[in-house]
Design a protein around this motif. Structure first.
Motif, PDB file in Angstrom:
ATOM      1  N   VAL A 119       0.848  -1.200   0.000  1.00  0.00           N
ATOM      2  CA  VAL A 119       0.000   0.000   0.000  1.00  0.00           C
ATOM      3  C   VAL A 119       0.879   1.243   0.000  1.00  0.00           C
ATOM      4  O   VAL A 119       2.090   1.176   0.245  1.00  0.00           O
ATOM      5  N   ILE A 120       0.231   2.377  -0.280  1.00  0.00           N
ATOM      6  CA  ILE A 120       0.894   3.665  -0.145  1.00  0.00           C
ATOM      7  C   ILE A 120       0.350   4.320   1.122  1.00  0.00           C
ATOM      8  O   ILE A 120      -0.843   4.655   1.189  1.00  0.00           O
ATOM      9  N   LEU A 121       1.204   4.457   2.151  1.00  0.00           N
ATOM     10  CA  LEU A 121       0.779   5.195   3.349  1.00  0.00           C
ATOM     11  C   LEU A 121       0.579   6.639   2.926  1.00  0.00           C
ATOM     12  O   LEU A 121       1.436   7.227   2.267  1.00  0.00           O
ATOM     13  N   GLY A 122      -0.550   7.253   3.357  1.00  0.00           N
ATOM     14  CA  GLY A 122      -0.888   8.567   2.829  1.00  0.00           C
ATOM     15  C   GLY A 122      -1.357   8.392   1.399  1.00  0.00           C
ATOM     16  O   GLY A 122      -2.094   7.442   1.097  1.00  0.00           O
ATOM     17  N   GLY A 123      -0.922   9.249   0.485  1.00  0.00           N
ATOM     18  CA  GLY A 123      -1.435   9.172  -0.883  1.00  0.00           C
ATOM     19  C   GLY A 123      -0.378   9.413  -1.931  1.00  0.00           C
ATOM     20  O   GLY A 123       0.778   9.721  -1.620  1.00  0.00           O
ATOM     21  N   SER A 124      -0.794   9.242  -3.187  1.00  0.00           N
ATOM     22  CA  SER A 124       0.153   9.370  -4.299  1.00  0.00           C
ATOM     23  C   SER A 124      -0.233  10.488  -5.258  1.00  0.00           C
ATOM     24  O   SER A 124       0.314  10.574  -6.348  1.00  0.00           O
ATOM     25  N   SER A 125      -1.176  11.353  -4.864  1.00  0.00           N
ATOM     26  CA  SER A 125      -1.591  12.421  -5.776  1.00  0.00           C
ATOM     27  C   SER A 125      -0.652  13.619  -5.746  1.00  0.00           C
ATOM     28  O   SER A 125      -0.709  14.462  -6.635  1.00  0.00           O
ATOM     29  N   GLY A 128       5.696  13.948  -2.041  1.00  0.00           N
ATOM     30  CA  GLY A 128       5.978  13.955  -0.604  1.00  0.00           C
ATOM     31  C   GLY A 128       4.786  13.610   0.266  1.00  0.00           C
ATOM     32  O   GLY A 128       4.829  13.795   1.476  1.00  0.00           O
ATOM     33  N   GLN A 129       3.703  13.118  -0.345  1.00  0.00           N
ATOM     34  CA  GLN A 129       2.491  12.830   0.425  1.00  0.00           C
ATOM     35  C   GLN A 129       2.297  11.345   0.704  1.00  0.00           C
ATOM     36  O   GLN A 129       1.314  10.976   1.342  1.00  0.00           O
ATOM     37  N   GLY A 130       3.199  10.493   0.217  1.00  0.00           N
ATOM     38  CA  GLY A 130       2.970   9.066   0.396  1.00  0.00           C
ATOM     39  C   GLY A 130       4.249   8.266   0.487  1.00  0.00           C
ATOM     40  O   GLY A 130       5.333   8.749   0.140  1.00  0.00           O
ATOM     41  N   LEU A 131       4.119   7.052   0.991  1.00  0.00           N
ATOM     42  CA  LEU A 131       5.258   6.151   1.167  1.00  0.00           C
ATOM     43  C   LEU A 131       4.822   4.738   0.774  1.00  0.00           C
ATOM     44  O   LEU A 131       3.889   4.189   1.359  1.00  0.00           O
TER      45      LEU A 131
ATOM     46  N   LEU B 131       8.508   9.420   4.826  1.00  0.00           N
ATOM     47  CA  LEU B 131       7.307  10.257   4.757  1.00  0.00           C
ATOM     48  C   LEU B 131       7.290  11.167   5.983  1.00  0.00           C
ATOM     49  O   LEU B 131       7.287  10.683   7.121  1.00  0.00           O
ATOM     50  N   PHE B 154       3.015  17.296   4.189  1.00  0.00           N
ATOM     51  CA  PHE B 154       2.646  17.826   2.881  1.00  0.00           C
ATOM     52  C   PHE B 154       1.321  17.202   2.456  1.00  0.00           C
ATOM     53  O   PHE B 154       1.209  15.977   2.368  1.00  0.00           O
ATOM     54  N   LEU B 157      -2.745  14.654   4.682  1.00  0.00           N
ATOM     55  CA  LEU B 157      -3.495  13.407   4.509  1.00  0.00           C
ATOM     56  C   LEU B 157      -3.394  12.564   5.778  1.00  0.00           C
ATOM     57  O   LEU B 157      -2.322  12.503   6.397  1.00  0.00           O
ATOM     58  N   ASN B 177      -3.362   4.446   0.378  1.00  0.00           N
ATOM     59  CA  ASN B 177      -3.830   4.490  -1.025  1.00  0.00           C
ATOM     60  C   ASN B 177      -4.787   5.647  -1.280  1.00  0.00           C
ATOM     61  O   ASN B 177      -5.788   5.491  -1.990  1.00  0.00           O
ATOM     62  N   ILE B 178      -4.475   6.819  -0.711  1.00  0.00           N
ATOM     63  CA  ILE B 178      -5.356   7.971  -0.864  1.00  0.00           C
ATOM     64  C   ILE B 178      -5.101   8.650  -2.213  1.00  0.00           C
ATOM     65  O   ILE B 178      -3.960   8.842  -2.618  1.00  0.00           O
TER      66      ILE B 178
END
Lengths: 210, 210
Positions: A119-125, A128-131, B131, B154, B157, B177-178
């Motif tokens: 999964v991506i912790l946070g987001g990928s939009s 620097g918002q995801g991991l 992150l 950043f 989220l 996965n946001i």
């Protein structure tokens, strides 16, 4: 005669698919970082810093926290090559030296762990918002524990581990502020007041913490 | 006469320092994402997907999981502007419609939350390995709960929330996965078989889940 190309394509696709799946990985051999520990009933909370050297098979670990409203502090130096552990007490300038029963355990996704998912912790939009992380599950028969452990896809760094035993319930470990490398190799030298410490008993890696 | 420049420099430094501290923030108004829930004794585990629209004040939430070895499935449509909640049962094609007592709660760091700290989950020595997140703590008097919640620095989220009540112990929610935006606005339309549902009771946001 057409079976061979089809079989070859199938094999090729299988290899591609396999290669895309997260692989069991080992963390870089030299790390410094922090961690927090949280017990299931809110009665255990701790913050620690560690220096980890898989090449020299040694770990230095310092932790402060509270358990059942009693504060505690531990400073452990584990030298697996020499097979000794020092419990260092800076207040009294005393040292307890114990024989380490078990071998050095590198920081890695355990070989028998099963992949739960990626999964991506946070987001990928946004940048620097995801991991991107992989979560694995398994058991540690020695302490009758189940665990779920999460490592980054890039760099194979630990992010969190949830341990569960009947005795403790779920214990949440979070890892953060990791740097690759070691800022001070002297943390692996026992302090001068430990020089005269005599071996007093035996412990293992888990026994030193629990 | 020298006091004024000194005071000005002090004020300037104070503003700089304040500006560097993480601020209470609100997540983007349109989101889709997933979450997992884990109970303290290992008796609750669930996986959910949500679509969140703070502009239209509406949430769609789908979850599957198991509680005390009993599997469950929920599909909730919360329309706060209309003040109604639909519990949708796709197996029976039935719908329970309830009045929503409380107002829409945007996804944000609660105003009265206290900053615990800022850390990098994973590490910062390599690209894509970490992150930057802020962790906040506070209480929800309505359900006598304590919480610790983590948001990305950043993008603001959500990353994780740990809730604790005397009844439940620590419950761990992880968000992942946001995506910013909404892929299908029609998820906020009640299914056709909900059209004839009559109001049957009242609930609130927490009541719908617990």
């Amino acid at each position: 005669m057409q079976i061979l190309p089809v079989a070859f394509v199938c094999l090729f696709l299988a290899v591609i698919t396999w290669a895309q799946r997260p692989q069991h990985c080992t963390s870089p051999p030299l790390l410094v970082g922090s961690l927090s520990v949280l017990g299931p009933k809110g009665d255990l909370g701790a913050y620690g810093k560690y220096t980890y050297d898989a090449l020299g098979r040694r770990v230095r670990f310092f932790e402060v926290g509270s358990y059942k409203n009693q504060s505690f502090q531990v400073d452990l130096l584990m030298l697996f090559r020499e097979g000794v552990l020092y419990e260092i007490n800076w207040q009294n300038h005393t040292c307890t030296k114990k024989a380490l029963k078990d071998h050095f355990q590198p920081l890695e996704v355990p070989k028998n762990a099963t992949l739960l998912g990626q999964v991506i912790l946070g987001g990928s939009s946004g940048f620097g918002q995801g991991l991107l992380v992989n979560t694995w599950a398994g058991e540690v028969p020695e302490i009758e524990a189940k665990y779920m452990t999460t490592f980054t896809e890039f760099g194979c760094l630990p992010v969190s581990t949830l341990y569960h035993t009947e005795k403790t319930g779920w214990v949440v470990l979070s890892y953060f502020n990791i740097l690759i490398g070691i800022d001070d190799p002297q943390v692996f030298f026992p302090p001068p007041f430990c020089q005269s410490a005599e071996l007093a008993g035996t412990t293992d890696f888990f026994g030193a913490f629990f």
